[in-house]
Design a protein around this motif. Structure first.
Motif, PDB file in Angstrom:
ATOM      1  N   ASN A 234      14.473  56.504 -12.170  1.00 25.26           N
ATOM      2  CA  ASN A 234      15.127  57.061 -11.004  1.00 25.26           C
ATOM      3  C   ASN A 234      16.510  57.139 -11.737  1.00 25.26           C
ATOM      4  OD1 ASN A 234      12.907  56.845  -8.938  1.00 25.26           O
ATOM      5  ND2 ASN A 234      13.265  54.791  -8.771  1.00 25.26           N
TER       6      ASN A 234
ATOM      7  N   ASP B 139      14.934  53.361 -16.593  1.00 24.20           N
ATOM      8  CA  ASP B 139      14.712  53.830 -15.218  1.00 24.20           C
ATOM      9  C   ASP B 139      14.138  55.195 -15.012  1.00 24.20           C
ATOM     10  OD1 ASP B 139      13.599  53.935 -12.704  1.00 24.20           O
ATOM     11  OD2 ASP B 139      15.252  52.348 -12.088  1.00 24.20           O
TER      12      ASP B 139
ATOM     13  N   ILE C 105      17.131  60.456 -13.299  1.00 22.26           N
ATOM     14  CA  ILE C 105      17.531  61.500 -12.333  1.00 22.26           C
ATOM     15  C   ILE C 105      18.661  61.969 -11.512  1.00 22.26           C
ATOM     16  CG2 ILE C 105      16.721  62.747  -9.952  1.00 22.26           C
ATOM     17  CD1 ILE C 105      13.997  61.177 -10.779  1.00 22.26           C
ATOM     18  N   LYS C 106      19.107  60.338 -11.031  1.00 23.83           N
ATOM     19  CA  LYS C 106      20.553  59.664 -10.206  1.00 23.83           C
ATOM     20  C   LYS C 106      21.651  60.410 -11.635  1.00 23.83           C
ATOM     21  CE  LYS C 106      23.598  57.027  -8.524  1.00 23.83           C
ATOM     22  NZ  LYS C 106      23.466  55.365  -7.734  1.00 23.83           N
TER      23      LYS C 106
END
Length: 202
Positions: free
Chosen positions: A76, A74, A79-80
């Motif tokens: 996202n 994923d 990036i987190k």
């Protein structure tokens, strides 16, 4: 687990007893009863037939593994995680401030070791920024990801820790920041005038 197996074994024995007694009365052969945990591989119906699932297999387990793999891919989530890594040095600042307060400004082995570690670790990390974010530069589909912002925040956090170490050295008097530290390189004073005492006569 042992209790479950023992209970299953007792149930199989109770199941076999009426069959054996009926066979003894009729004089026939005793038919073997298939246990619940036993698999029959003697019958070969064909290659296209599906084999039964092994004991303990769950179809939902494969789905969970697939879901976990898709979660790792994923964007996202990646990036987190990169931002969590970038903000790591800033999270160490409060702890470093507490250690600086507890160690005091005296010249002893513990404050000096603490200052050296506070300065050496961020400097070593600054030379390995590319290696630290290597796993986040390429996405799951092989496309490059722009993480310059995370790298800048990571560098600023390490520089903040270096600045704290420098301030601690200044408060301990280890930095030559006073005029008295440079007297060996100062020019000697030049006298601008001379005065001499006089004598008075009556």
């Amino acid at each position: 687990t042992k209790l479950i197996l023992l209970d299953s074994l007792l149930q199989e024995i109770y199941t076999l007893q009426p069959v054996m007694s009926a066979a003894d009365k009729s004089g026939g052969k005793v038919t073997r009863v298939k246990a619940r945990w036993q698999l029959d591989f003697s019958s070969k119906s064909g290659q296209s037939a599906e084999l039964p699932s092994p004991p303990g297999f769950s179809a939902g387990g494969a789905a969970l593994v697939h879901a976990e793999g898709s979660r790792e891919a994923d964007p996202n989530l990646r990036i987190k995680r990169s931002w969590d890594l970038a903000l790591g040095p800033f999270k160490q600042v409060p702890m470093n401030l507490f250690i600086m307060y507890m160690s005091g400004n005296s010249i002893s082995i513990f404050p000096i070791m603490m200052v050296v570690m506070m300065m050496v670790r961020p400097l070593k990390t600054l030379f390995s920024v590319k290696q630290t974010f290597k796993g986040f530069e390429v996405g799951a589909n092989g496309v490059g990801v722009n993480i310059i912002g995370q790298k800048l925040v990571f560098i600023l956090g390490n520089l903040a820790n270096v600045a704290l170490a420098m301030y601690k050295c200044h408060s301990m008097g280890l930095l030559p920041t006073h005029k008295s530290d440079w007297l060996a390189f100062a020019d000697p004073l030049v006298r601008t005038e001379y005065s001499m005492g006089g004598l008075g006569f009556n």
